[in-house]
Design a protein around this motif. Structure first.
Motif, PDB file in Angstrom:
ATOM      1  N   ARG A   1      24.980  -0.936 -57.856  1.00  0.00           N
ATOM      2  CA  ARG A   1      24.257  -0.177 -56.829  1.00  0.00           C
ATOM      3  C   ARG A   1      24.736  -0.551 -55.439  1.00  0.00           C
ATOM      4  NH1 ARG A   1      18.017  -0.046 -57.393  1.00  0.00           N
ATOM      5  NH2 ARG A   1      18.363   1.397 -55.692  1.00  0.00           N
ATOM      6  N   LYS A   2      24.992  -1.842 -55.238  1.00  0.00           N
ATOM      7  CA  LYS A   2      25.452  -2.301 -53.929  1.00  0.00           C
ATOM      8  C   LYS A   2      26.833  -1.731 -53.610  1.00  0.00           C
ATOM      9  CE  LYS A   2      25.539  -6.539 -51.275  1.00  0.00           C
ATOM     10  NZ  LYS A   2      25.265  -7.950 -51.294  1.00  0.00           N
TER      11      LYS A   2
ATOM     12  N   GLY B   1      21.043  -6.906 -65.587  1.00  0.00           N
ATOM     13  CA  GLY B   1      20.379  -6.767 -64.286  1.00  0.00           C
ATOM     14  C   GLY B   1      21.316  -7.103 -63.142  1.00  0.00           C
TER      15      GLY B   1
ATOM     16  N   PHE C   1      22.623  -4.474 -60.252  1.00  0.00           N
ATOM     17  CA  PHE C   1      22.469  -4.783 -58.825  1.00  0.00           C
ATOM     18  C   PHE C   1      23.815  -4.670 -58.118  1.00  0.00           C
ATOM     19  CE2 PHE C   1      22.694  -7.947 -55.411  1.00  0.00           C
ATOM     20  CZ  PHE C   1      21.705  -7.477 -54.579  1.00  0.00           C
ATOM     21  N   TRP C   2      24.850  -5.275 -58.701  1.00  0.00           N
ATOM     22  CA  TRP C   2      26.185  -5.231 -58.104  1.00  0.00           C
ATOM     23  C   TRP C   2      26.683  -3.793 -58.005  1.00  0.00           C
ATOM     24  CZ3 TRP C   2      30.805  -3.597 -60.333  1.00  0.00           C
ATOM     25  CH2 TRP C   2      31.939  -3.835 -59.577  1.00  0.00           C
TER      26      TRP C   2
END
Length: 100
Positions: A32-33, A25, A29-30
């Motif tokens: 996508r950022k 997860g 998140f990283w």
């Protein structure tokens, strides 16, 4: 001894699964950022129009309205689980009361 036996093995497997899920997860998140930051920079350099969400308002748990700026125009869009509807459109340099 509480640290041995079938319960300890099950607990270890559960903790390992939890750790792997958390790491996946955090990695997602990283990623996508980083990807979003990169694609915005590429679009800005290439001169393509960027989409900007100006405002959003939930109406019900499954419906919302959004003001979006794109390509010199502002769009008011209504969204439900089944569809997206264009409610209004105007040029960004138009007066607030003007709707075209």
């Amino acid at each position: 001894d509480l640290a041995t036996g079938p319960d300890a093995a099950g607990l270890g497997s559960s903790l390992l699964l939890l750790a792997v899920t958390g790491a996946a997860g955090a990695g997602a998140f990283w990623w996508r950022k980083v990807r979003a930051r990169h694609s915005t920079a590429v679009r800005a350099r290439s001169g393509h129009a960027l989409v900007a969400r100006l405002a959003s308002q939930p109406l019900t748990p499954h419906a919302s309205v959004h003001a979006i700026a794109w390509n010199g125009e502002e769009y008011l869009v209504g969204c439900t689980q089944q569809q997206v509807t264009l409610l209004a459109r105007r040029r960004l340099d138009a007066a607030p009361g003007d709707g075209s």
